[in-house]
Enzyme design. Structure first.
Site, PDB file in Angstrom:
ATOM      1  N   LYS A 179     -10.522  -2.188   0.976  1.00 12.79           N
ATOM      2  CA  LYS A 179      -9.103  -2.391   1.238  1.00 12.79           C
ATOM      3  C   LYS A 179      -8.524  -1.115   1.839  1.00 12.79           C
ATOM      4  O   LYS A 179      -8.301  -0.133   1.152  1.00 12.79           O
ATOM      5  CB  LYS A 179      -8.329  -2.709  -0.047  1.00 12.79           C
ATOM      6  CG  LYS A 179      -6.948  -3.256   0.282  1.00 12.79           C
ATOM      7  CD  LYS A 179      -5.911  -3.001  -0.786  1.00 12.79           C
ATOM      8  CE  LYS A 179      -5.213  -1.694  -0.645  1.00 12.79           C
ATOM      9  NZ  LYS A 179      -4.410  -1.517   0.590  1.00 12.79           N
ATOM     10  N   GLU A 254     -10.499   9.812  -6.625  1.00 17.01           N
ATOM     11  CA  GLU A 254     -10.216  11.039  -5.874  1.00 17.01           C
ATOM     12  C   GLU A 254      -8.721  11.059  -5.659  1.00 17.01           C
ATOM     13  O   GLU A 254      -8.199  10.320  -4.828  1.00 17.01           O
ATOM     14  CB  GLU A 254     -10.929  11.022  -4.503  1.00 17.01           C
ATOM     15  CG  GLU A 254     -12.416  10.797  -4.571  1.00 17.01           C
ATOM     16  CD  GLU A 254     -13.169  12.030  -5.006  1.00 17.01           C
ATOM     17  OE1 GLU A 254     -12.536  13.097  -5.204  1.00 17.01           O
ATOM     18  OE2 GLU A 254     -14.388  11.935  -5.178  1.00 17.01           O
ATOM     19  N   CYS A 288      -5.325  15.902   0.914  1.00 19.03           N
ATOM     20  CA  CYS A 288      -5.336  16.068  -0.547  1.00 19.03           C
ATOM     21  C   CYS A 288      -5.666  17.502  -0.934  1.00 19.03           C
ATOM     22  O   CYS A 288      -5.196  17.988  -1.949  1.00 19.03           O
ATOM     23  CB  CYS A 288      -6.303  15.090  -1.178  1.00 19.03           C
ATOM     24  SG  CYS A 288      -7.888  15.118  -0.389  1.00 19.03           S
ATOM     25  N   GLU A 385       2.765  17.573  -5.783  1.00 21.47           N
ATOM     26  CA  GLU A 385       2.206  17.364  -4.448  1.00 21.47           C
ATOM     27  C   GLU A 385       3.283  16.794  -3.518  1.00 21.47           C
ATOM     28  O   GLU A 385       3.928  15.804  -3.839  1.00 21.47           O
ATOM     29  CB  GLU A 385       1.041  16.389  -4.538  1.00 21.47           C
ATOM     30  CG  GLU A 385       0.342  16.220  -3.220  1.00 21.47           C
ATOM     31  CD  GLU A 385      -0.868  15.324  -3.336  1.00 21.47           C
ATOM     32  OE1 GLU A 385      -0.749  14.233  -3.909  1.00 21.47           O
ATOM     33  OE2 GLU A 385      -1.937  15.716  -2.851  1.00 21.47           O
TER      34      GLU A 385
HETATM   35  P1  NAD Z   1      -1.559   5.472  -2.732  1.00 19.35           P
HETATM   36  O1  NAD Z   1      -2.124   5.737  -4.071  1.00 19.35           O
HETATM   37  O2  NAD Z   1      -0.178   4.965  -2.622  1.00 19.35           O
HETATM   38  O3  NAD Z   1      -2.464   4.420  -1.931  1.00 19.35           O
HETATM   39  C1  NAD Z   1      -3.853   4.572  -1.802  1.00 19.35           C
HETATM   40  C2  NAD Z   1      -4.448   3.208  -1.685  1.00 19.35           C
HETATM   41  O4  NAD Z   1      -4.210   2.526  -2.904  1.00 19.35           O
HETATM   42  C3  NAD Z   1      -3.862   2.340  -0.580  1.00 19.35           C
HETATM   43  O5  NAD Z   1      -4.888   1.563  -0.005  1.00 19.35           O
HETATM   44  C4  NAD Z   1      -2.896   1.462  -1.333  1.00 19.35           C
HETATM   45  O6  NAD Z   1      -2.689   0.231  -0.702  1.00 19.35           O
HETATM   46  C5  NAD Z   1      -3.638   1.259  -2.630  1.00 19.35           C
HETATM   47  N1  NAD Z   1      -2.795   0.863  -3.754  1.00 19.35           N
HETATM   48  C6  NAD Z   1      -1.456   1.062  -3.905  1.00 19.35           C
HETATM   49  N2  NAD Z   1      -1.046   0.495  -5.059  1.00 19.35           N
HETATM   50  C7  NAD Z   1      -2.127  -0.057  -5.642  1.00 19.35           C
HETATM   51  C8  NAD Z   1      -2.336  -0.776  -6.857  1.00 19.35           C
HETATM   52  N3  NAD Z   1      -1.345  -1.032  -7.699  1.00 19.35           N
HETATM   53  N4  NAD Z   1      -3.594  -1.164  -7.165  1.00 19.35           N
HETATM   54  C9  NAD Z   1      -4.621  -0.882  -6.349  1.00 19.35           C
HETATM   55  N5  NAD Z   1      -4.477  -0.238  -5.168  1.00 19.35           N
HETATM   56  C10 NAD Z   1      -3.250   0.176  -4.822  1.00 19.35           C
HETATM   57  O7  NAD Z   1      -1.776   6.809  -1.960  1.00 19.35           O
HETATM   58  P2  NAD Z   1      -1.424   7.086  -0.460  1.00 19.35           P
HETATM   59  O8  NAD Z   1       0.040   7.343  -0.412  1.00 19.35           O
HETATM   60  O9  NAD Z   1      -1.978   6.041   0.413  1.00 19.35           O
HETATM   61  O10 NAD Z   1      -2.243   8.435  -0.204  1.00 19.35           O
HETATM   62  C11 NAD Z   1      -1.739   9.671  -0.558  1.00 19.35           C
HETATM   63  C12 NAD Z   1      -2.337  10.136  -1.859  1.00 19.35           C
HETATM   64  O11 NAD Z   1      -3.749  10.110  -1.818  1.00 19.35           O
HETATM   65  C13 NAD Z   1      -1.960  11.566  -2.149  1.00 19.35           C
HETATM   66  O12 NAD Z   1      -1.562  11.712  -3.482  1.00 19.35           O
HETATM   67  C14 NAD Z   1      -3.245  12.328  -1.889  1.00 19.35           C
HETATM   68  O13 NAD Z   1      -3.367  13.531  -2.524  1.00 19.35           O
HETATM   69  C15 NAD Z   1      -4.278  11.357  -2.264  1.00 19.35           C
HETATM   70  N6  NAD Z   1      -5.534  11.653  -1.559  1.00 19.35           N
HETATM   71  C16 NAD Z   1      -6.569  12.202  -2.253  1.00 19.35           C
HETATM   72  C17 NAD Z   1      -7.758  12.514  -1.620  1.00 19.35           C
HETATM   73  C18 NAD Z   1      -8.939  13.109  -2.366  1.00 19.35           C
HETATM   74  O14 NAD Z   1     -10.038  13.149  -1.843  1.00 19.35           O
HETATM   75  N7  NAD Z   1      -8.783  13.563  -3.575  1.00 19.35           N
HETATM   76  C19 NAD Z   1      -7.893  12.241  -0.268  1.00 19.35           C
HETATM   77  C20 NAD Z   1      -6.825  11.667   0.422  1.00 19.35           C
HETATM   78  C21 NAD Z   1      -5.642  11.367  -0.247  1.00 19.35           C
END
Ligand code: NAD
Length: 483
Positions: A179, A254, A288, A385
C-alpha cells in the site's frame, strides 16, 4: 507527460490484473509543485485487500515452489527492467512527490535498482544449518518465508522505501500486498507492472492504493497476512502494532526521527556545515533521518549559524523539473501547514529565525529553508519531528553535554558527529542512541547496512542480512537415525 495520459484512471494491481476498486471511487492526485491534478487513483477498500490477500496466498505456492536460482533470475530481470525504465520512473516520482528531477535520478531510482539487484543475489543464498545434537538424529534448520507480507509505504521516498520492502520479501519467497501512501502511489503501480513483465507470477506482488485508514487498517487487521512492514509516523506505527496483535503478525516499524548532528570546535567546520545543510534541507527536510538538530559547541556556535544561514539562502527552491532547482516543494498542503505551524511554535517559544520561515508563492507547497538559532533543547522544535526544511541550532558546552542533548529525545534513528579527535568521535559514536551514526559525514544509507532505530523511531531493521531474517521463519527439523 501529457495531461490526458496522466489523468487516466490508475486501477489497483491484483493477481496480475489492473482492477477497478470495489467502491468505484477514485481520488485526484495532485502535483505538489503546481497543485494541478495529475492522475485519478483507485480508492481501494477492505474488500479489495481481501481479494489481494487471496491472490497472494495462492501465489505463495508458485513463488516459493520455484527453484531459488530461478527466483533470483526473475528478480534480476526485474531490476534490469527498472534500469531500462529509469527515465520514466524518475519523471513519475518527481511529478508525484515534487522531488527535484536531478535528485531522483541521482538517488531514489538508482537506490531502488541497487536494492533489487542486491536481494536478487540473496535468493539462492538463504541457507539453514546442520546443527549436530546427538548421534541418533540428523538435526538441521531451514528458513521458510513468513508468508504473505503487507507493506505500508510513506510518501517521502515512495519508490526507494517501497523497494526496501519489496526486494527482500520477494527474495525470501514471500508474496505481498503493497500500500503506497495515498498521495504518492504512481511509482508503486508502475513497479508492479514491471514486476509482471519481468516474470514475477501474478498474485506475488499486489498493489492496493487508497487511504491509510481504509486500506492500511484492512491490511493490519487481515488474518491472512503474516507480517506487516511499515515506514511512517510514530502515531500510525503505534496503531499498527496494536492492530497486528489480532493474529500475532510479525511487525517491523521504521518511524520518525529528530536526529542530532553534533559539531565539535575542532571539526572541519566547512565540511560539517555543508553536510549539516544537506542533512536538513535534502528532500525539503522530509527525511526520517534528517539532521534536524544541529548541535554546535559554544565556541563555534555563531560561526555555524552564520555559515548554515548562508547555505540556506543559496538553495534554489522551485520547479522540480528545472535544472537549477536544489529544493522542491513539500509534498502536500497538510505538510505545508505542519511546517508553518512549527515555525510559529518555535517563534513563540523564543527561538530566533535567522532565515526563512515563510511560504513561497501561493501555488505549490513551497517553503523557505529555515534556520532557528538560540534553540533550547527542551523546546518543541528541538524535540518533535517537523519533517520539513527547518534546522534548529542548539549550543552545547562539552562532550558530556553534547551526548546528553543528542540523546534527549524520544527518537533514536540516526546521528552525526564531527571532530578531528579520533578518540572523541568513537566515544561519542558509541554513546549516541541511534541505529546509524555518521562520523565526519552525514546522511548515507546503503542496502548492505542495517537501517532502523529504537524508541519512537520504531524497531527492527531493514537492509542487509537482517531483512532476510525479517522475512523468514527458522524451522528446526529432526530426523531419527536408527543404529
Ligand atoms: P504516515 O504514518 O501518515 O503514513 C505512512 C503510511 O501509513 C501511508 O501509506 C499511509 O497511508 C499509511 N497509514 C496512515 N494511516 C494508517 C492506518 N491507520 N493504518 C495503516 N496505515 C496507515 O506517515 P507519512 O506522513 O506518510 O510519512 C512521514 C512519516 O514517516 C514521518 O514521521 C517520518 O519520520 C516517517 N518516516 C520514517 C522513515 C524511517 O525509515 N524510519 C522513513 C520515511 C519516513
Amino acid at each position: 507527460m501529457d495531461t490526458e495520459t496522466d489523468l487516466r484512471r490508475h486501477d489497483l494491481l491484483i493477481d496480475g490484473k489492473r482492477l477497478p476498486p470495489g467502491t468505484g471511487e477514485y481520488s485526484t492526485n495532485i502535483n505538489p509543485a503546481t497543485e494541478e491534478p495529475i492522475a485519478l487513483v483507485a480508492q481501494g477498500s477492505a474488500q479489495d485487500v481481501d481479494t489481494a490477500v487471496k491472490a497472494a496466498r495462492a501465489a505463495l505456492k508458485v513463488w516459493n515452489g520455484m527453484r531459488a536460482a530461478e527466483r533470483g533470475r526473475i528478480l534480476m530481470r526485474f531490476s534490469e527492467l527498472l534500469r531500462e525504465h529509469q527515465d520514466e520512473l524518475v519523471a513519475l516520482e518527481s511529478l508525484d512527490a515534487g522531488k527535484p528531477l536531478a535528485a531522483v535520478k541521482r538517488q531514489d531510482v538508482p537506490a531502488a535498482i541497487d536494492t533489487l539487484a542486491y536481494y536478487a543475489g540473496w535468493c539462492d543464498k538463504i541457507n539453514g544449518q546442520v546443527v549436530p545434537v546427538r548421534p541418533d538424529a540428523l538435526t538441521y534448520t531451514v528458513r521458510e518465508p513468513v508468508g504473505v507480507v503487507g507493506a505500508i509505504v510513506p510518501w517521502n521516498f515512495p519508490l526507494m522505501i517501497g523497494m526496501w520492502k519489496i526486494a527482500p520479501a520477494l527474495a525470501c519467497g514471500c508474496t505481498m500486498i503493497v500500500k503506497p501512501a495515498e498521495i504518492t502511489p504512481l511509482s508503486a503501480l508502475r513497479v508492479g507492472e514491471l514486476a509482471l513483465e519481468a516474470g514475477v507470477p501474478p498474485g506475488v506482488l499486489n498493489i492496493v492504493t487508497g487511504k491509510g485508514r481504509v486500506v492500511g487498517d484492512a491490511i493490519v487487521a487481515h488474518p491472512g497476512i503474516d507480517k506487516v512492514t511499515f515506514t511512517g509516523s510514530p502515531s500510525v506505527g503505534r496503531g499498527i502494532l496494536q492492530g497486528a496483535a489480532g493474529n500475532f503478525k510479525r511487525v517491523t516499524l521504521e518511524l520518525g526521527g529528530k536526529s542530532a548532528n553534533v559539531i565539535f570546535a575542532d571539526a572541519n567546520i566547512d565540511n560539517a556545515v555543508r553536510a549539516a545543510a544537506s542533512g536538513i534541507f535534502f528532500n525539503t527536510g522530509q527525511v526520517c533521518s534528517a539532521g534536524s538538530r544541529i548541535l554546535a559547541h559554544r565556541d563555534i556556535y555563531d560561526d555555524v549559524v552564520e555559515r548554515l544561514t548562508a547555505r540556506a539562502k543559496a538553495i534554489k527552491v522551485g520547479d522540480p523539473a528545472a535544472r537549477e532547482t536544489t529544493m522542491g516543494p513539500l509534498v502536500s498542503a497538510a505538510q505545508l501547514k505542519t511546517v508553518l505551524d512549527y515555525v510559529d511554535i518555535g517563534r513563540n517559544e523564543g527561538a530566533s529565525i535567522v532565515t526563512g520561515g515563510a511560504r513561497i508563492g501561493q501555488k505549490g507547497f513551497f517553503v523557505e529553508p529555515t534556520v532557528f538559532a538560540n534553540v533550547e533543547h527542551e523546546m518543541r522544535i528541538s524535540q518533535e519531528e517537523i519533517f520539513g526544511p527547518v534546522a534548529s541550532v542548539v549550543p552545547f558546552d562539552d562532550e558530556e553535554d553534547a551526548v546528553r542533548i543528542a540523546n534527549g529525545t524520544a527518537y533514536s534513528l540516526a546521528a552525526g558527529v564531527w571532530s578531528a579527535d579520533i578518540g572523541r568521535v568513537h566515544r561519542v559514536a558509541h554513546a549516541l542512541k541511534a541505529g546509524t551514526v555518521w562520523i565526519n559525514t552525514y546522511g548515507y544509507t546503503d542496502v548492505r547496512l542495517p537501517w532502523g532505530g529504537a524508541g519512537d523511531s520504531g524497531f527492527g531493521r531493514e537492509h542487509g542480512d537482517v531483512a532476510i531474517e525479517n522475512f523468514t521463519e527458522p524451522k528446526a527439523i529432526w530426523l531419527a537415525i536408527e543404529h
